[in-house]
Enzyme design. Structure first.
Site, PDB file in Angstrom:
ATOM      1  CD  GLU A 108      -2.511   2.480   4.408  1.00  0.00           C
ATOM      2  OE1 GLU A 108      -2.601   3.619   4.883  1.00  0.00           O
ATOM      3  OE2 GLU A 108      -2.851   2.190   3.244  1.00  0.00           O
ATOM      4  CD  GLU A 128       0.517   4.780   0.666  1.00  0.00           C
ATOM      5  OE1 GLU A 128      -0.344   3.901   0.866  1.00  0.00           O
ATOM      6  OE2 GLU A 128       1.689   4.701   1.123  1.00  0.00           O
TER       7      GLU A 128
END
Length: 254
Positions: A108, A128
């Site tokens: 990210e 995740e």
């Protein structure tokens, strides 16, 4: 600068290094604050036109420091988000130089950058879902805007690792280098960018980022609000004069 975030400036380029190699440069509160502090300073410095974000010790960033998270050490800043950058990327262009892992929050961080240079051994992923989480630091929002929908879905839903070569194929990685050479290539590219007028760079980035939400009827008027000051700047005059005089321009950022 803090021990967790190092920075050096040369030739208009600021190299920002996440310096927690013992933790694969996982982001904790100190790193988030350090990145934010560096950007706050360099956004105002006339000798910095472009950033390069990288990690120490052969790894870009393995994501959030989960051990720290469990102890209440949160790598999020108000108004800036994860790592002090994902919700408020800098005004000036930023290049990611990726070696090793760019996973979860590390991926990210790369997505918050404008250009990505990665070594052939670099791997990216949003794991995740494997931990009962969601890539909420821009991953699931930015990824499908950067690459084809179905590829973004595979990356986000499987949580698997993907090599730099695959992400280069779909246009997310600009350059793939031999192992250990990502930073050098990124700095070389950043220096080429930094040779251009700083006001032009900032305005160009702003139009590219913001115009995604402009309607056809307003796009040129919205663009004019941003670029008209550039055309009226001293640097615009300097650029024309330098061209006519067959010399290198001397930018002032004015």
């Amino acid at each position: 600068m803090s021990d967790e975030v190092l920075a050096e400036v040369g030739d208009g380029v600021a190299v920002i290094t996440i310096n927690r190699p013992q933790a694969r440069n996982a982001i904790n509160g100190a790193v988030a604050r350090g990145i934010a502090a560096v950007l706050d300073e360099f956004e105002e410095r006339a000798d910095v036109s472009v950033y390069v974000l990288t990690g120490a010790g052969g790894t870009f960033c393995a994501g959030m420091d989960l051990k720290g998270f469990l102890k209440g050490d949160l790598p999020f800043l108000e108004g800036r988000g994860f790592g002090g950058i994902v919700e408020a990327p800098p005004r000036k262009p930023i290049v990611a130089a990726v070696e090793g892992y760019a996973l979860a929050g590390g991926f990210e961080l790369a997505l918050a950058c404008d250009i990505v240079v990665a070594s052939e051994k670099a791997v990216f992923g949003l794991p995740e879902p494997k931990r009962g989480l969601v890539a909420a630091a821009g991953g699931v929002m930015r990824l499908p805007r950067r690459i084809p929908y179905h590829v973004a879905m595979e990356i986000a839903l499987t949580g698997d690792h993907f090599p730099a070569s695959r992400l280069s194929e779909v246009g997310l990685v600009n350059h793939v280098t031999p192992e250990g050479e990502a930073l050098g290539r990124a700095v070389e590219l950043a220096r080429r960018i930094a040779g251009n007028a700083p006001l032009s760079l900032a305005a160009t980035k702003r139009v590219i980022v913001e115009s995604a939400d402009w309607s056809a009827g307003e796009m040129f008027a919205r663009q004019a609000e941003i670029i008209d000051p550039v055309f009226a700047s001293k640097d615009a005059q300097e650029g024309a004069a330098a061209f006519a005089e067959k010399r290198a321009p001397v930018w002032k950022g004015e």
